[in-house]
Enzyme design. Structure first.
Site, mmCIF file in Angstrom:
data_model
loop_
_atom_site.group_PDB
_atom_site.id
_atom_site.type_symbol
_atom_site.label_atom_id
_atom_site.label_comp_id
_atom_site.label_asym_id
_atom_site.label_seq_id
_atom_site.Cartn_x
_atom_site.Cartn_y
_atom_site.Cartn_z
ATOM 1 N N ASN A 9 0.852 -1.288 -0.086
ATOM 2 C CA ASN A 9 0.006 -0.022 -0.044
ATOM 3 C C ASN A 9 0.683 1.311 -0.149
ATOM 4 O OD1 ASN A 9 -1.652 1.953 0.542
ATOM 5 N ND2 ASN A 9 -2.414 1.207 2.598
ATOM 6 N N LYS A 11 -0.101 3.954 -0.338
ATOM 7 C CA LYS A 11 -0.720 5.275 0.615
ATOM 8 C C LYS A 11 -0.141 6.572 -0.416
ATOM 9 C CE LYS A 11 -0.159 3.242 4.662
ATOM 10 N NZ LYS A 11 -0.025 3.138 6.310
ATOM 11 N N HIS A 91 -9.418 0.914 4.864
ATOM 12 C CA HIS A 91 -8.282 0.952 5.710
ATOM 13 C C HIS A 91 -8.378 1.868 6.733
ATOM 14 C CE1 HIS A 91 -3.961 2.510 6.507
ATOM 15 N NE2 HIS A 91 -3.694 1.374 5.900
ATOM 16 N N GLU A 93 -6.840 4.368 8.018
ATOM 17 C CA GLU A 93 -6.621 5.850 7.644
ATOM 18 C C GLU A 93 -7.926 6.415 7.079
ATOM 19 O OE1 GLU A 93 -2.918 5.353 5.663
ATOM 20 O OE2 GLU A 93 -2.181 4.704 7.556
ATOM 21 N N GLU A 163 -5.300 -5.430 10.522
ATOM 22 C CA GLU A 163 -4.251 -4.175 10.765
ATOM 23 C C GLU A 163 -4.341 -3.645 12.086
ATOM 24 O OE1 GLU A 163 -2.272 -2.699 6.747
ATOM 25 O OE2 GLU A 163 -4.098 -1.760 6.898
ATOM 26 N N GLY A 169 2.511 1.817 10.803
ATOM 27 C CA GLY A 169 3.390 2.983 10.595
ATOM 28 C C GLY A 169 4.188 3.396 11.810
ATOM 29 N N SER A 209 3.618 -2.406 10.231
ATOM 30 C CA SER A 209 5.082 -2.656 10.445
ATOM 31 C C SER A 209 5.540 -3.750 10.241
ATOM 32 C CB SER A 209 5.326 -2.194 11.968
ATOM 33 O OG SER A 209 5.126 -0.660 12.117
HETATM 34 P P1 PGA Z 1 3.015 0.101 7.742
HETATM 35 O O1 PGA Z 1 1.445 0.172 7.041
HETATM 36 O O2 PGA Z 1 3.350 -1.122 6.875
HETATM 37 O O3 PGA Z 1 3.602 1.205 7.387
HETATM 38 O O4 PGA Z 1 2.773 -0.033 9.054
HETATM 39 C C1 PGA Z 1 0.543 -0.800 6.777
HETATM 40 C C2 PGA Z 1 -0.791 -0.440 6.109
HETATM 41 O O5 PGA Z 1 -1.191 0.712 6.408
HETATM 42 O O6 PGA Z 1 -1.505 -0.939 5.299
#
Ligand code: PGA
Length: 246
Positions: A9, A11, A91, A93, A163, A169, A209
């Site tokens: 992803n 983003k 997601h 976010e 997740e 992140g 992560s």
């Molecule tokens: P990350 O994000 O691997 O940077 O933690 C995962 C995601 O949000 O899909």
């Protein structure tokens, strides 16, 4: 045999030339036959990458509406018209910054299925939910719409991504055992709703992560079928290493 999937992803990262460099790098690598490698670039690049042959392309989102006066949005029909096969929905976010509800996310899932696009359906609890030991309830309620309203045939086309929000992140990763516990819980909910054939078939990805140093351990867990990767998917070598971590 469940499908193994690693989805990157991207983003809201990478300008056009950076995105092209990463895309070309990933297209030129070879991956194990039994792993589906997917990248989800920003929507403005989707069409230019839609002829990819080595990686599959996913959208990061889709509109819940079919067409019309929805400025800034794009529809499942548009994604299907550029031959996209995957789209991330729900997601954390989007849930947090755009106040997306479970119902809205369900409507997006329905739209995608109507156009033959596989939803990568995200769920996951916040740190507060986990600390208050409410994480199973939260994930169950995030899944309740798709578990109760889709037919088994529709549900069998979905990919789930667990997740934990506190791991996205942040550099914090769920323990492989804790992640496995939640993945097995999710699979048990699918079993209750649709029976063993579908619960055994459905791929459940871990995200948060995930990186080359922890992917092997995570992917070795019984109910973890791959990963949804954010930060580490922006580097072709890291992403390749994760794809080779099964
Ligand atoms: P990350 O994000 O691997 O940077 O933690 C995962 C995601 O949000 O899909």
């Amino acid at each position: 045999m469940r499908k193994k999937i690693v989805a990157g992803n991207w983003k809201m990262n990478l300008n056009k030339s950076e995105a092209e460099i990463l895309y070309n790098d990933l297209e030129s690598k070879s991956y194990p036959d039994d792993v589906e490698a997917i990248i989800a670039p920003a929507s403005i690049y989707l069409d230019s990458f839609s002829n990819a042959s080595n990686v599959s392309i996913s959208s990061q989102d889709v509109s819940a509406n079919s067409n019309g006066a929805f400025t800034g949005e794009f529809s499942a029909e548009m994604l299907s018209s550029i031959n996209l096969r995957f789209a991330i929905v729900g997601h954390s976010e989007r849930r947090t910054f755009h106040k997306e509800t479970d119902l809205l996310i369900f409507q997006k899932v329905e739209m995608l299925l109507k156009y033959g696009i596989t939803p990568i359906f995200c769920c996951g609890e916040s740190l507060l939910d986990r600390e208050s030991k409410n994480h199973f309830n939260v994930v169950k309620s995030q899944l309740s719409q798709i578990l109760s309203k889709l037919s088994s045939e529709e549900f069998s086309k979905i990919v789930i991504a667990y997740e934990p929000v506190w791991a996205i992140g942040t550099g914090l990763t769920a323990d492989p055992e804790d992640a496995q516990e939640m993945h097995s819980f999710i699979r048990s909910l699918v079993f209750e709703a649709f029976g063993s054939e579908i619960s055994e078939l459905i791929s459940i990805l871990y995200g948060g992560s995930c990186k080359p140093s922890n992917a092997k351990e995570l992917f070795s867990m019984d109910d973890i079928d791959g990963g949804l990767i954010g930060g580490a998917s922006l580097d072709s070598e890291s992403f390749e290493a994760i794809i080779n971590s099964f």
